[in-house]
Design a protein around this motif. Structure first.
Motif, PDB file in Angstrom:
ATOM      1  N   VAL A 294      -4.112   0.572  -4.331  1.00 56.44           N
ATOM      2  CA  VAL A 294      -4.469   0.195  -5.706  1.00 56.44           C
ATOM      3  C   VAL A 294      -5.388   1.253  -6.322  1.00 56.44           C
ATOM      4  O   VAL A 294      -5.216   1.671  -7.472  1.00 56.44           O
TER       5      VAL A 294
ATOM      6  N   THR B 241     -11.482   6.436  -2.501  1.00 59.45           N
ATOM      7  CA  THR B 241     -10.772   5.234  -2.081  1.00 59.45           C
ATOM      8  C   THR B 241      -9.791   5.518  -0.942  1.00 59.45           C
ATOM      9  O   THR B 241      -9.542   4.663  -0.109  1.00 59.45           O
TER      10      THR B 241
ATOM     11  N   LEU C 283       2.418   1.745  -3.451  1.00 54.73           N
ATOM     12  CA  LEU C 283       1.468   2.265  -4.439  1.00 54.73           C
ATOM     13  C   LEU C 283       1.190   3.743  -4.197  1.00 54.73           C
ATOM     14  O   LEU C 283       1.068   4.533  -5.146  1.00 54.73           O
TER      15      LEU C 283
ATOM     16  N   ARG D 135       1.777   7.008  -6.784  1.00 57.41           N
ATOM     17  CA  ARG D 135       0.883   8.125  -7.086  1.00 57.41           C
ATOM     18  C   ARG D 135       1.542   9.445  -6.697  1.00 57.41           C
ATOM     19  O   ARG D 135       1.353  10.464  -7.363  1.00 57.41           O
TER      20      ARG D 135
ATOM     21  N   ALA E 150       0.836  -1.208   0.000  1.00 53.07           N
ATOM     22  CA  ALA E 150       0.000   0.000   0.000  1.00 53.07           C
ATOM     23  C   ALA E 150       0.866   1.251   0.000  1.00 53.07           C
ATOM     24  O   ALA E 150       0.615   2.199  -0.752  1.00 53.07           O
TER      25      ALA E 150
ATOM     26  N   PHE F 270      -4.272  -1.644   1.437  1.00 52.75           N
ATOM     27  CA  PHE F 270      -3.791  -2.059   0.120  1.00 52.75           C
ATOM     28  C   PHE F 270      -4.779  -1.649  -0.969  1.00 52.75           C
ATOM     29  O   PHE F 270      -4.387  -1.162  -2.042  1.00 52.75           O
ATOM     30  N   ALA F 271      -6.088  -1.817  -0.689  1.00 49.74           N
ATOM     31  CA  ALA F 271      -7.103  -1.414  -1.667  1.00 49.74           C
ATOM     32  C   ALA F 271      -7.008   0.078  -1.952  1.00 49.74           C
ATOM     33  O   ALA F 271      -7.159   0.514  -3.104  1.00 49.74           O
TER      34      ALA F 271
ATOM     35  N   VAL G 235      -3.637   4.356  -7.506  1.00 47.24           N
ATOM     36  CA  VAL G 235      -2.904   4.247  -8.770  1.00 47.24           C
ATOM     37  C   VAL G 235      -3.868   4.087  -9.948  1.00 47.24           C
ATOM     38  O   VAL G 235      -3.643   4.650 -11.021  1.00 47.24           O
ATOM     39  N   ARG G 236      -4.998   3.354  -9.738  1.00 48.37           N
ATOM     40  CA  ARG G 236      -5.829   2.970 -10.864  1.00 48.37           C
ATOM     41  C   ARG G 236      -6.926   3.965 -11.206  1.00 48.37           C
ATOM     42  O   ARG G 236      -7.363   4.020 -12.349  1.00 48.37           O
TER      43      ARG G 236
END
Lengths: 99, 118
Positions: free
Chosen positions: B26, B40, A18, A22, A15, B22-23, B29-30
């Motif tokens: 993700v 999110t 990621l 960003r 996490a 973690f979600a 980024v997505r």
């Protein structure tokens, strides 16, 4: 049990990575402030997982301070962006008032 | 026996919190624009943190530090909406929002209604 602890660590690390992706890609400063927020949330979760793993209450005051101060960054960045936008519009048009 | 059950529940809470974190990573980024990323990003900040705090409290059973844990959750619940509100407001009013992704945009009509001075 050990596997679950490893999974917690790996998920929190992924996490953070990621969020750093960003943070580097942007594209605006608000996106970056938001990803710093998520990075901080992962850090809080990580310190909490450490405290839970070692059954160690000494890390809890750190969590307290982080949860209090975490929002200052994004709020101040947002205020800064708003103020700069107001300055730009007043320079360009002389009458713009959007904040 | 009881201790083991409580430990497993605590690890389950911590694991769910880590999954939410973690979600959020993700999603950061997505997802295509700032507002959906804010959606999110708020999940681990409130629900994930509360799950982690429950896990800490259960792991430190029987002397779980409920006072400090409740205080942490309270501060986070108070500060996260403030930050989200201000970031979203600034993003909308400085035009950093993708209008083609918004299904219903009530604020646009409101802003046009009074000349965009609010």
């Amino acid at each position: 049990m050990t596997l679950a602890w490893i999974a917690i660590g790996v998920l929190l690390g992924a996490a953070s990575l990621l969020a750093v992706v960003r943070l580097m890609r942007g594209p605006t400063i608000l996106d970056r402030a938001l990803s710093v927020d998520v990075l901080l949330a992962s850090a809080i979760a990580g310190i909490g997982a450490y405290a839970a793993f070692h059954r160690e209450p000494t890390a809890l005051p750190a969590l307290l301070v982080l949860s209090l101060l975490g929002f200052l960054g994004s709020v101040s960045v947002s205020r800064f962006v708003a103020r700069r936008q107001v300055a730009q519009t007043t320079e360009e048009s002389g009458k713009g008032e959007r904040g | 026996m009881t201790h083991q059950v409580i430990d497993w529940i605590a690890v389950g809470c911590l694991l769910t919190g880590a999954l939410l974190s973690f979600a959020a990573g993700v999603g950061l980024v997505r997802f295509p624009d700032l507002l959906s990323r804010m959606h999110t990003a708020a999940k681990p900040q409130v629900l994930g943190l509360i799950l982690i705090l429950i896990g800490i409290g259960l792991r430190m059973w029987p002397e779980s530090h409920v006072g400090v844990l409740v205080l942490i959750a309270l501060f986070q619940i108070l500060t996260v909406p403030v930050a989200g509100h201000i970031a979203g407001r600034v993003a909308y009013r400085t035009g950093r929002v993708r209008h083609d992704l918004i299904a219903v945009d009530d604020l646009q009509a409101e802003l046009e209604g009074d000349g965009g001075t609010r």
